[in-house]
Design a protein around this motif. Structure first.
Motif, PDB file in Angstrom:
ATOM      1  N   HIS A 167       0.822  -1.213   0.000  1.00 48.70           N
ATOM      2  CA  HIS A 167       0.000   0.000   0.000  1.00 48.70           C
ATOM      3  C   HIS A 167       0.855   1.260   0.000  1.00 48.70           C
ATOM      4  CE1 HIS A 167       0.637  -0.349   4.396  1.00 48.70           C
ATOM      5  NE2 HIS A 167       0.383   0.937   4.442  1.00 48.70           N
ATOM      6  N   ARG A 168       2.004   1.215   0.643  1.00 50.80           N
ATOM      7  CA  ARG A 168       2.871   2.394   0.651  1.00 50.80           C
ATOM      8  C   ARG A 168       3.458   2.660  -0.734  1.00 50.80           C
ATOM      9  NH1 ARG A 168       4.762   0.148   5.765  1.00 50.80           N
ATOM     10  NH2 ARG A 168       3.906   1.364   7.498  1.00 50.80           N
ATOM     11  N   ASN A 216       0.535   3.789  -3.179  1.00 49.94           N
ATOM     12  CA  ASN A 216       0.156   5.177  -2.901  1.00 49.94           C
ATOM     13  C   ASN A 216       1.262   6.146  -3.296  1.00 49.94           C
ATOM     14  OD1 ASN A 216      -2.448   4.770  -1.878  1.00 49.94           O
ATOM     15  ND2 ASN A 216      -1.691   4.336   0.187  1.00 49.94           N
ATOM     16  N   ASP A 241      -5.508  -1.949   3.824  1.00 48.19           N
ATOM     17  CA  ASP A 241      -4.506  -0.903   3.999  1.00 48.19           C
ATOM     18  C   ASP A 241      -4.671   0.189   2.945  1.00 48.19           C
ATOM     19  OD1 ASP A 241      -3.368  -2.219   6.164  1.00 48.19           O
ATOM     20  OD2 ASP A 241      -1.990  -3.362   4.897  1.00 48.19           O
ATOM     21  N   ARG A 260      -7.580   2.452   3.926  1.00 43.74           N
ATOM     22  CA  ARG A 260      -7.290   3.322   5.060  1.00 43.74           C
ATOM     23  C   ARG A 260      -6.303   4.435   4.741  1.00 43.74           C
ATOM     24  NH1 ARG A 260      -6.639  -1.092   9.995  1.00 43.74           N
ATOM     25  NH2 ARG A 260      -8.869  -1.482  10.280  1.00 43.74           N
ATOM     26  N   THR A 261      -5.475   4.230   3.723  1.00 47.93           N
ATOM     27  CA  THR A 261      -4.392   5.182   3.491  1.00 47.93           C
ATOM     28  C   THR A 261      -4.445   5.849   2.127  1.00 47.93           C
ATOM     29  OG1 THR A 261      -2.919   3.438   2.650  1.00 47.93           O
ATOM     30  CG2 THR A 261      -2.871   3.870   5.024  1.00 47.93           C
ATOM     31  N   THR A 318      -4.702   8.125  -0.980  1.00 41.70           N
ATOM     32  CA  THR A 318      -4.614   9.569  -1.175  1.00 41.70           C
ATOM     33  C   THR A 318      -5.267   9.996  -2.483  1.00 41.70           C
ATOM     34  OG1 THR A 318      -2.433   9.304  -2.204  1.00 41.70           O
ATOM     35  CG2 THR A 318      -2.494   9.736   0.173  1.00 41.70           C
ATOM     36  N   ARG A 375      -2.316   8.898  11.318  1.00 39.50           N
ATOM     37  CA  ARG A 375      -1.418   7.757  11.485  1.00 39.50           C
ATOM     38  C   ARG A 375      -1.895   6.817  12.584  1.00 39.50           C
ATOM     39  NH1 ARG A 375       4.733   9.315  11.543  1.00 39.50           N
ATOM     40  NH2 ARG A 375       4.032   9.978   9.487  1.00 39.50           N
ATOM     41  N   ARG A 427      -5.978   5.448  11.771  1.00 33.97           N
ATOM     42  CA  ARG A 427      -6.183   4.487  10.703  1.00 33.97           C
ATOM     43  C   ARG A 427      -5.913   3.052  11.135  1.00 33.97           C
ATOM     44  NH1 ARG A 427      -1.278   6.923   7.248  1.00 33.97           N
ATOM     45  NH2 ARG A 427       0.450   5.720   8.090  1.00 33.97           N
ATOM     46  N   ARG A 435      -5.911  16.277   0.700  1.00 29.61           N
ATOM     47  CA  ARG A 435      -4.776  16.263   1.606  1.00 29.61           C
ATOM     48  C   ARG A 435      -4.478  17.678   2.097  1.00 29.61           C
ATOM     49  NH1 ARG A 435       0.029  12.630  -0.803  1.00 29.61           N
ATOM     50  NH2 ARG A 435       0.754  12.918   1.363  1.00 29.61           N
TER      51      ARG A 435
END
Length: 284
Positions: free
Chosen positions: A85-86, A89, A121, A124-125, A127, A254, A257, A282
């Motif tokens: 997910h990181r 994103n 994930d 939840r994260t 963007t 942070r 979530r 954002r």
């Protein structure tokens, strides 16, 4: 417009990426460029003796790229290592993606297990607007997309918040693909005896319906239900059978979530339809 399509190189994602009808729907949404990405584990070493991880990855991605390019998309391919997910994103932000597409196998016979991993994930994260494309398992080795016409029938759930308004703005793109739209507001149970609140919600939905009809979506209905949000959204879904549920995602800090239980996450876990989640703008 660009879309990031995340693939885990599975047969399920093969089905989604190689569906011409699904790709046509993305084109009608406005997508003309695709960043195809797969994320490998930091612990996996490609090209190891006795391993075909590297060659298999290359073969599958080349096939996906060919399918996308055959439909007229400008395609860039990315193979990265890290936390899925990181990295997804991060890529979406870097290329200024208008949409992120993640396949979801939906409910297993035993549990709603997909919500426990990468897809949760991502919810939840995220963007960027996130499309969870529902893929059904027909047999041991056979998958099919739940709805090839991704955006033909849209169920839009709103609480009239700023974030819900941001989700409604997606109809700028969906108007070219949607033929039907249902606009839903769920009032809290304590408003059951307040006819003025219901009338106000109905009026606001009618204004939104008029706006959609002005965009060329002629078949628009409105619906006000009372009760717990997730249950009523799912009940409305069972009634109108949309191809995609559209709603705003609250977004979380942070720490927050890490918690489970938002309406958007619950609907994504339990819905039978595709789900298009729009995160808040954002800050900073």
């Amino acid at each position: 417009m660009r879309a990031v399509i995340a693939t885990d190189l599975s047969d399920a994602m093969d089905t989604a990426i190689e569906s011409r009808v699904c790709l046509e729907c993305l084109a009608r949404y406005g997508i003309d460029g695709v960043d195809l990405v797969t994320v490998t584990s930091p612990n996996v070493t490609t090209g190891m003796p006795g391993s075909d991880v590297g060659s298999r990855t290359k073969r599958v991605l080349e096939r996906h790229q060919a399918a996308l390019e055959a439909e007229g998309f400008d395609v860039a391919v990315h193979v990265v290592r890290g936390t899925p997910h990181r990295r997804v994103n991060g890529l979406a932000d870097r290329v200024h993606a208008d949409l992120v597409v993640v396949g979801s196998r939906g409910k297993s016979p035993l549990e709603e297990r997909f919500i426990g991993g990468t897809t949760r994930d991502m919810i939840r994260t995220a963007t960027r607007p996130l499309l969870l494309e529902r893929i059904r398992r027909e047999s041991e080795d056979d998958y099919e997309v739940a709805y090839e016409h991704l955006f033909r029938r849209v169920l839009y759930a709103t609480d009239f918040s700023e974030n819900a308004e941001r989700a409604f703005d997606q109809f700028r793109h969906l108007k070219h693909a949607a033929r039907e739209a249902t606009l839903l507001h769920v009032a809290p149970p304590d408003r059951r005896a307040d006819p003025e609140a219901v009338d106000d919600a109905s009026g606001r939905l009618e204004e939104l319906a008029d706006e959609l009809e002005g965009k060329g979506i002629d078949d628009v209905r409105t619906m006000v239900r009372t009760g717990e949000s997730t249950e009523e959204i799912l009940a409305a879904e069972a009634e109108v059978k949309p191809t995609t549920v559209l709603m705003g995602a609250r977004g979380r800090g942070r720490i927050r979530r890490l918690l489970v239980g938002s309406t958007s996450e619950s609907v994504a876990a339990r819905s039978d339809s595709n789900v298009l989640l729009v995160p808040p703008t954002r800050q900073g």
